[in-house]
Every structure is written in C-alpha cells, then in structure tokens.
Design an enzyme around this catalytic site. Structure first.
Site, PDB file in Angstrom:
ATOM      1  CG  ASP A 106      -1.902   0.885   1.328  1.00  0.00           C
ATOM      2  OD1 ASP A 106      -2.607   0.956   0.311  1.00  0.00           O
ATOM      3  OD2 ASP A 106      -2.012   1.593   2.343  1.00  0.00           O
ATOM      4  N   GLY A 107       1.772   1.372   0.934  1.00  0.00           N
ATOM      5  CA  GLY A 107       2.572   2.590   1.082  1.00  0.00           C
ATOM      6  C   GLY A 107       3.424   2.881  -0.137  1.00  0.00           C
ATOM      7  CB  THR A 129       0.663  -8.073   1.326  1.00  0.00           C
ATOM      8  OG1 THR A 129       0.323  -8.671   2.577  1.00  0.00           O
ATOM      9  CG2 THR A 129      -0.477  -8.349   0.369  1.00  0.00           C
ATOM     10  CG  ASP A 131       1.077  -9.905   6.765  1.00  0.00           C
ATOM     11  OD1 ASP A 131       1.556 -10.968   7.191  1.00  0.00           O
ATOM     12  OD2 ASP A 131       1.534  -8.786   7.064  1.00  0.00           O
ATOM     13  N   GLY A 174       1.367 -11.504  11.053  1.00  0.00           N
ATOM     14  CA  GLY A 174      -0.020 -11.070  10.956  1.00  0.00           C
ATOM     15  C   GLY A 174      -0.362 -10.102  12.070  1.00  0.00           C
ATOM     16  NE  ARG A 269       9.610 -26.695  26.859  1.00  0.00           N
ATOM     17  CZ  ARG A 269       9.252 -26.866  28.135  1.00  0.00           C
ATOM     18  NH1 ARG A 269       8.247 -26.175  28.638  1.00  0.00           N
ATOM     19  NH2 ARG A 269       9.906 -27.719  28.894  1.00  0.00           N
ATOM     20  CG  HIS A 275      13.278 -12.072  10.009  1.00  0.00           C
ATOM     21  ND1 HIS A 275      12.892 -10.904   9.395  1.00  0.00           N
ATOM     22  CD2 HIS A 275      13.610 -11.723  11.272  1.00  0.00           C
ATOM     23  CE1 HIS A 275      13.023  -9.896  10.244  1.00  0.00           C
ATOM     24  NE2 HIS A 275      13.462 -10.370  11.388  1.00  0.00           N
ATOM     25  NE  ARG A 278       9.072 -10.047   4.620  1.00  0.00           N
ATOM     26  CZ  ARG A 278       7.919  -9.413   4.892  1.00  0.00           C
ATOM     27  NH1 ARG A 278       7.496  -9.302   6.127  1.00  0.00           N
ATOM     28  NH2 ARG A 278       7.215  -8.875   3.949  1.00  0.00           N
TER      29      ARG A 278
END
Lengths: 353, 353, 353, 353
Positions: A106-107, A129, A131, A174, A269, A275, A278
C-alpha cells in the site's frame, strides 16, 4: 517505450517471478526497454538503475527475494531529512521513463502514484503482501509460500508436542490480519487458532488444553502476532529497573505461554517463527500467480491504464484504481467461509464458549 | 442420522482431509454417526465397513491416499459378471444409511446417484481429480500437489539439462486435459509446454530447441501424456513379430524424443513421471481446499440437498446438480488466461509459428 | 525372551525408526516379545506399557517423535518426592523383562544402567541426541534432520538478507557443542559461524559485516545458543523492577543483534529457531542410521552384551561400555576437519583476526 | 600458481559446492588464480575457459548441476575422429596451468592423469558418482541427494499402493552397484529391494507380494536398473517386424511388472524415476561433503600431491593414488552391514527362501 520497475517494502517470495514476467512480456509483446531501479525508491534517489533484458530475468522464477533489492524506509519525497522529490523527478526524466511498474505494499504504491502526479511518470501497481491483507485483492503472491512454511513448522512442532504431551504455541506473522495463522492453522491441524480479528478468551483456550491433556493429547496453538486476549492489552515490553530501554519480550507466543502455563498441567512451549516466513523459493502456486500478476501489469501498461493495481477478484485477474484501496486493510471477516469451516470441524478460535 | 462415506477411482492427495472434515463436521454439528465403506463400492459388495469416529480421523489430514481404500474397478451394479445391485441395496438398508457421501470422479458419482435412485439412499458428491478436469469445478484438491511434484521434477531435470546443454522432456499426467502440464510448466519455467488441447507442430518445437542450443541454452519441454503432433496419430503401441501383444512404448515423451533427436544437435532425454504425481502428502493449499470441500458436503447433507456435488466457482464454494456435470470434461480453453499468459511471456505452446 | 523398550529425554527424529528396527529384528531373528514402556521411566512408575508387534511398528519409519512417548523429568528412583525404585523393580519383575532397550541421552542411559544393577534387568543403550554430542559416537540420528531444518531456515532468511542488504542472525540449538551450527552454517553458506567452543570477538564479527555491507552484500550469521563473546558473560536474563522473576530475553541471537547493530550500518535482524529443530520426519540418512542402530541394539541383546551403548566409530557400527561415555560431552575439537575447512574457505568463526 | 578446473561425465548434485570450495580455498590460502574450463575436456579442445573468482563462486553452493558445464563424450585425445592431444597440450601451456583439478568419474580422471603425463600438467581428482560406486571411496557427494529423491518417490508411490492394495515397483539408477536402491529402499520402507549384486528369485518376490496381499497390504518394491532374475537375461530390447531398430522397453521395472502380474492377484504398477535422480539442489549433507572434498583437493594441490584422488575412508577425508582405483567398481558386498540389517528386519532381497 521505456518502463522503469522497482520493488518496495519488505521482501516476499514471488517478487522475482513478477519482475521476470513484466520484463519478458514487455520485451516480447512491444519491444519495450525495461529499466530496473535498485533498492526501491533509494535507486531513484541514489541514481542506481540497470537495464533488464531477457538474460537478466532468466533463471530467477524460483528464487526468493528480489534481484532489484528493496528498501522499506526510502521515500521519493524525503530522505535523510532532505526533500528529494525534485531530484527524483529530474532523474526519472533523464532516464526517459514512460511509466513505472511498482511492486509493493500500500505505502509504496501510494508514493509511486503521488510521484507520478508530481513528475509525470504514470504508474501501474502490483500488490505485494505476505499477509494477504491488501484491500481489493483476494490472494496475493507470497502468501501461499508463507502458509506452507508455517504449516511445515506446525508439523515439526507437533511431533514434539505429541511425544511429550505438551501444549505447543507457534507464532506467525499477521499484525492486523490473521490470514496466515488461519490457513496455516487449518493446514497444520492446529487445535486452537488465534487471530487479531477475534480477541481470545484465555480461560477458553486453557480449558481446551486441559480437556485434551486429560485425554493424553498434545495441543497445538497457532497464534498470529497481532492476536490479543479479551479486554487485555498486549504488553510485549516491560520497563527494566536502571535501564532506559524497556525489554521486548519475544512476542505474543511467549506472553501466552506465561499466562497459560499456570492454568494447565501440561508443559507449554512457544516458538516465534519470525523471518523464515518471508524468505525462500516461492511455491509453484505463487510462481504461477506472480507470473500472471506480472503479465497483467504489462497488459495495463500496453493499454495505458495507469494509476491502477493488478488484483484477483472472484478467482480472476482484474485491476482496481489505486485510490480505491489505499490505506485499507483486508482483515478476516467474522463470517468468512474459512473461519466458519474451522469452527464447524471443531477448531477453537478462542471465542468464549 | 447415519451417513456412509466412500472413496472411489484413483487415489488423490487430500482424500483423507475430506474424510476428516466430513466426519468431524457431522459429529460436531449434528451428532451424526459416520460409517466408512472400504475400497469404494467393493466395500458395499463385500460387506466391509467400519465406524469413523473422532479418533479414527485424527492425524490423517496430511497423509496421502485414503484411509478407506479405493477401487477403480468395482461397480455396485455388476461385479465379476454378477448383478450385485440387489445385495448392495439390501446391505445399505441393513446399515441404516440415511445418505452416502461419495468422493470420486465423474464415474463414481454417477454410479452413486443411480444407486440412490434404485435403493433410496441419496448421495452428496465431492469431486476428486488430480487432473483438475471435472466440469463445473474451477479447482479440485490434489491438483496443487500434483503441480508441485511435477514442478520439482522439472527443476531437478533442468539442472541436468543446463549442465549438459540438453533438451529435456518431462511427461506429466493429463490424457484429455493439460492443466497439470500447463501450471507445472509455468511454475517450472519450461520453455515448451505441450497440451492435449493444442496439437503441436514438431518442426516448431525443434526450431525452438535449435535456436536455444545455438545460444548454448538447454531446452525444457513439459508435455502432457495426451498431447499429440499436428495431423499425427499417437502410436504408443507397435506390433511385434511373433507376439500376440503389441509393445507399449514408454509414453509420449519417448516418442517425442525419437522424433526430435534427428532434428536437433543437442542430446535429447525423456522422463515419464508416472505414479509419483498422484501420491504423497497434500500441499497446505490442498489440505485447506479439501477440508472446505468436506465441510461443505456436510452442509449439503444437513440441509438435505442431495444429488449435488460440492464445487468451486468464481473462487467460492458452491454446489451443482450432479446431472449438470456428468460425462463432461473440463479442458483448457484456448483463450484461458494462463495459456495467454504463457504465450505472452514467450513460452512455446507448439503452435505453428 | 521378553524385552522392554523405552525412549527418554527430549524427542528426536529417528526414534520411531529405532523402535521399529529393534522390534522387527527381535521378532524376526529370535521370536522375542517386545514390550513398549510409555513416556520413558514414567511408564514404569505409572505401570503403563503395551505390546509392540509387527503391526504396531509398521508405517512409523518416517514419522517424527516417538510412538512410545517420552519424558524428560521422570526418574525411576525418585518421582514427585517419593522413592519409587522398589515399585519400579517390582513392576519390571511382574512384566518378566529379560532386558531393557533404552533410547535416550546420557542421563536416561545412566539411570537405566543403575536400575539394572538394582533390579536385575540388564540394559542396552541407543544414543539419542539432536546435538550430536554424545561421547564415543561420531554421528547420532536426528542430527542430519536438525541440520537440514536449520539449513533450510538459513536459506529462507538469506533471501531476505540479500533483498534488504541486511545482517541476518539465526540461532540454532547447541548449548555446549556447536555441531548443528557448524554443519548447518556450512551447508547454508553462512558467512559467520559462532560456536560454544570458540568465544567470539564481537569487533571481528562487526568488521566482517561492515566489509560485506561496503560491497553491498548481506551477512548471514549462524550462532549456536551456547556461543558467547570473548570475556563476556551471557546475560540472557535481566531482573525486572517489582517482579520476582527475571525476564528471559529471547536468546543469544537477540543479544548479539543488540550489540552488533550500533557497530554496523546495515539493519540487523535475529531469528531463534527453537523447537522446529527437533521435530518432523527424519531425513532418509537418519532413517537409515536409526534403523542400523536399532538392529545393532538387537544384536547386542541377542549376544547378551549388556551395559553397552550402540555407537558409530570410524564410519562403522560398534558399541562401547556405558561407563566409558557417561557424563561426557563431545564438543567440536578446535582442529576438527570441518572447522579447519570452514576457516580455509573463508568463513569467519569469530576468532580475533 | 594457476590452477585449471573441469567437471566431466554426468552431472551430479554437489559439483558446484566442490567448485566453490576449491576456488575459495585456493584464493584464500595461497592467492592462486583459478581457471574454469567449460564443458569438461571440450573446453580444452574448443578453447573455452573463464576465470573463477570469489564472486563467480558465491551463491552456487546450493545449486544443482555444474556452472562449468560438462560433457560425457569429449576426450582430450580424440574428438570427432581427430587426434586432438597436441592441441590440448598446447592450449594448456598457453593457459600456463600449474595443475588441473578434475571432478569426475573414473574415466574422466584416468584421461586427466594420462593427459598430465603427456602434457606435463599434473592433476588432482575429486570423485563424482551418483551411484556411490567409486572404488576406495566410502561415500561420494550427490549420493545422499539421489537417495533422498528416490526415498521421496517411494513415499509418494506407497500412498497409492496402500489406497489401492497394489504392488508398486520403483526403478532407481544403479547399473552395476545397488547402493541407491539399498539405502533408498531402507529409508523408504520398501518391502522388497532388488540389486545388481543379488540375482533375484522371481517366485520368491511373487510369494512376498501374495502373502502381503492376503493380509490386505500393499507391496513396495525398489529395484536398481541393473538387477536381474536368477539365470535370466535382461531382455530390455525386442526386435520389431519391419523396423531396423529394436524397441527399448522402458526399463527393468516394466519387465518385472510383466512377469509379476500373472503371479499375483493385486494390480502391479511400475515407475522408472530416470533423470530426476541426478538433478536438483544437493542435500545439506552433500553440500558439506562436497565442500570438504573441494577443500581437501586444494590441500593436495598446495602440498604438490598430484595424481591422487580425494576420498573418504573410515569416516575421514583421505586421498588415494589414482592408479589404485582406476577401472574398478565398488559394488555392495554381500556381507555389508546395510544388507545384513535389511535382511534382519525382514526386507526381502530376492534371495531364494
């Protein structure tokens, strides 16, 4: 025709597939020249670009990340306290760009559109994205890969849970939308799935764990980083005596563990995936989707449909005006078929019983 | 409420996910009893069934194949030269079945529907096809897994191709419809994709190989087993002198190799993937899709919507009357977005130039 | 012949392969009866056992965890403040066990040996350690799987590192021995590998990151949880004002990040892999190794060679007296060929330059 | 110091890891110049070489195949009917090579050694064989990857076998030595493993299938391409009437199927894995092994130990004179621990009962 292309924001599996498809499609269909801009808008500020030809984009379909590099801090309007818009516009002109393909969230796309208004280089957007939460887009590339990575982690952790009779918590990405936790939770056979969209009842979750432990069963909990307890605040930081900085606890999974442990007999646990979600090679599904998005972006360019973003609606490729989606977030609706399905097959969503 | 369930036809990743979701959803939502019928219709003929409870379907989400077993030869009407319909109907009555969930291809579901008319046990269908070619259904479970398996094979074979500068041919499933070859070909970066829907021009394919070889590039060809050359007949069998049986050559890939080799300088190699394409653990995508299909079948049962098949249309779960899809085959339309995309990014589809 | 079998300590990929091989070998070679003891020594305390026949161990070769369950807290001598040794010995006698196969770490096997002395049931041990650090054993099952999991994580994280030009830190298991970090670091192309065996020079590590960043390269750091800076103490806990409990920071990776960030221009990110490293299906290598270990344990049993542990020495199966290995830890020797190799191909091991 | 390097023979996962380790180690340890020769000996004939620096070998550790290309037909002595030895020797002199690193099989290394005698460029060898059958070398890189690929195929095929109650045959590489079939068969839980080293009794294999079918079990058979029946000849070709060329049947798996089907009730299916076995990214194990081999080759070079091949003996890196291994084949000894283990846990090796 001379087309610039950049990737902005966090990296995402499938970016290279988009870059490859845009480039091949433009070269093959209209003999366009494609200019790759390095490290997002930073390349426009620091004047780092390179031509993208057939050879440059061959063999990259299955590679993770982006060959162009990316930045999630650089803006074409302000960089290190300086207004850089005029320089960027001048550089775009020097490059002779007819349009800009922006692959980002978006940005990134909003900045690209604004830059187009200021500098006269129109843009076409490809949504990115992990997400899966960009408004107006049913399914974004990279999401299937993230779900696959989380699902594999859930399966690994589950064997430990079963062997020890434990409650195992896995935290996924998320912050605002729970798509990853929901799909991976379903695919990884989680017993409890906790999303940002549904504040969870801690006692309900504890009751599920206890009931399963009584039947000698492990409990697998998949929690999105943005999930929070009913009425609760998410205290992931705490002040430390004598230290100016508070300490960040390692995520909501650890917090949940802290609160759950006194309420259940089984050992609890927690794992924060971080990371790994992604990175890596995109799944075949994401390669195909990203390739289609890239080719569709080339369509928009060829037809001069600027200021639009490629999207998937009702299972079909489409495009929407950028303005229609800017600043919005696609969260999981409470009546979404996947949520309903999860509930009906007995997954606990943390809702008070 | 007492519900029978069977799986028929060839196995497919995701069958167990359907079985699990149907069972959990029916138990959880309406306290139904679920009866698993073994080995497709054979279980109704040989009277082999077993109850499916919560524990029986726990832990099977990610396992390949079907815990119920399947058969692609047994019919409830005729078995080993005998009319067995009356016995089957009697057995269904003994079992007290209110409905039958049939997970299978076109043939299996048509038989189940006819059996329902004869014996009074109505059915609900869940479509199963690796090939993604059931009419009225955009995407079937198992297909994503098959595509992933083929894509991985293409990637493996490609490294050999590159190291030796060879033409590598990989043959996939798909006798009538080329979905697997098309999606896997795109995901695996095939240079040439040959489908049953487009008769291929051998000279065009050879030209692509030669042009690539001249640039010191390997060529990767993904061919569906049902693809054939323009005007050609697919002679995969040849008579052998003194033998009553003809010899089956090992598939269209070997045939293509035989014809391509004299036309190109590079060495040509062929691989027939075969059975590995339908086995193994379903991908996360397929687990979620199959779970949704199973839960949707439970919906149809609870609402008494019999004689229908669960489906996916415009990206959403739906159902269609069985009659509307029987005997039909969903082939790749020549204007399908994926085909168009493949062409536009420069993949050769074997079409005469 | 009646043989008991238990798994103790943390779970590990390949346990089921051992259980299967012991059982099949004993049944096939000497018609022995095999009794599975549930949840480690807890099963002997709580009198929970079950027979293991051919069918019970079929289909478990590739599954993670242990079908017998395990416990890393139960001792056959003291349980919940009570001396339980007499009960355990009595129960073993009731069961009529001729010997006990103990699959576990150092502690589990030492307890089993002592129990044998007290109660007259001799034992044979199979070493189990993800960390590959049991004395006298070159390579333990589960290790290859852990290395594969960490390697995959390194690869995923590296694509993000490259796209953003970041320093990426991945923390692996290995409190006392750095085998996992060393092999996975080599396999995952880490630029820096930090082990418990070599205190690292923070400035040296920072210099590597800076030098790479200057060449626009990401830096990938693989650090074992037990690694520490030269002269430094590993403060992973800090007291919190007004709280009785200190707060655990999320591991050495986060600490390293905290200290590295002020020293380098590139963004630094940290991931703690945690529990995913010990779960999941064993690699083919580990399945074969664990199967051999299990069969070798059956050999020792048949030959009456008790009080010994199966092992791998000079690339061959062997056995050692339990006493010879108890209480010892196999750390990476500073002249180990793998360490030397890493140094020689330019991997930074954190040694002061 | 100027070192040439070439890869010869069929490709193999891990070749790039060797190339990378040799190059990095030589540059780092003695500032050598490394010259990559393209496509095996062909590069010496056609004068195609390129310098290999740090950047050229960065990022290739995990990629399949060889960045140098390979050829399994080119000889430095005769090429296309011409004696090319003098040209090759002259070219080597022009290049100023001090030594040649040859990564290849028996044949490639023997040619390199002979070339060294003729032309004065000494060589150091790194053994390459998917089949793990080079004499004097316990474990070659690429083998673990091939085993993993075959194991995965066995698992995929097994779910189909179980669902349908079939006999599933999977054919692996291994014309003279059965290592792949043996290890993958063990790792993939094959019920029957057939090797070139043990002529199999067809009736015995059929009996196993029948006995399992009677208990409603599928049978999984893993057969090396070089396996053959007792007293039998392996007729994989048959003459075709009116055709000058005989027809190649698709491998021993299909032949076995043809003979087995009339002897068992269950359906029998065959799959020939083919080229997928030698491609793809090396496993972490193979990356580490190949890296060590490459670094050890650099050791030999630095110490001037020419005419030798790197090897693994008793679990440790070593080297052997090339002459000691030339022309030999490491087959599976009939008393090899893995064979014994397979037998003892009940795997049928086709031996007459």
């Amino acid at each position: 025709m001379r087309i610039g292309m950049l990737t902005g924001g966090g990296d995402c599996p499938g970016l290279n597939a988009v870059i490859r498809a845009v480039t091949k499609s433009l070269i093959r269909q209209c003999g366009a020249e494609v200019i790759g801009i390095e490290d997002g808008f930073l390349g426009l500020i620091e004047r780092r670009v390179r031509p993208l030809g057939w050879d440059e984009v061959s063999g990259i379909l299955a590679t993770g990340g982006t060959i162009l590099g990316t930045s999630n801090t650089a803006s074409p309007f302000a960089w290190r306290g300086r207004d850089v818009a005029a320089e960027v516009v001048a550089y775009q002109r020097e490059l002779g760009l007819d349009a800009l393909v922006t692959i980002g969230g978006d940005g990134t796309m909003t900045m690209a559109a604004r830059l187009g208004e200021v500098g006269g280089v129109p843009m076409v957007g490809v949504p990115k994205t992990i997400d899966n939460d960009i408004a107006g887009c049913e399914r974004s590339f990279g999401f299937d890969t993230a779900v696959a990575t989380v699902t594999e982690a859930l399966e690994r952790v589950e064997t430990t849970g079963q062997s020890h009779g434990r409650v195992m918590i896995v935290e996924t990405m998320g912050r605002y939308a729970g798509w990853i936790a929901l799909e991976a939770g379903l695919a990884g056979a989680a017993d409890v799935i906790l999303l940002p969209e549904i504040d969870f009842d801690l006692e309900r979750v504890a009751a599920v764990c206890r009931e399963r432990h009584a039947r000698r069963r492990a409990t697998l909990i998949c929690i999105a980083e943005g999930a929070r307890p009913v009425g609760g605040t998410l205290t992931v930081e705490r002040a430390v005596a004598g230290s100016p900085d508070p300490i960040r606890l390692g995520g909501v999974a650890h917090l949940l563990r802290e609160r759950l442990q006194p309420r259940v007999d089984a050992e609890v646990r927690a794992t924060v995936l971080g990371h790994v979600q992604r990175g890596g090679s995109p799944t075949p599904f994401d390669r195909v989707l990203a390739t289609q998005y890239g080719n569709e972006a080339a369509h928009l360019l060829r037809r001069g449909q600027f200021g639009r973003m490629v999207t998937l609606q009702d299972g079909r490729l489409a495009s929407v005006p950028l303005a229609a989606v800017a600043g919005q977030n696609r969260r999981v609706p409470l009546d979404h078929p996947l949520l309903v399905c999860a509930r009906e097959i007995g997954v606990c969503l943390g809702e008070a019983g």
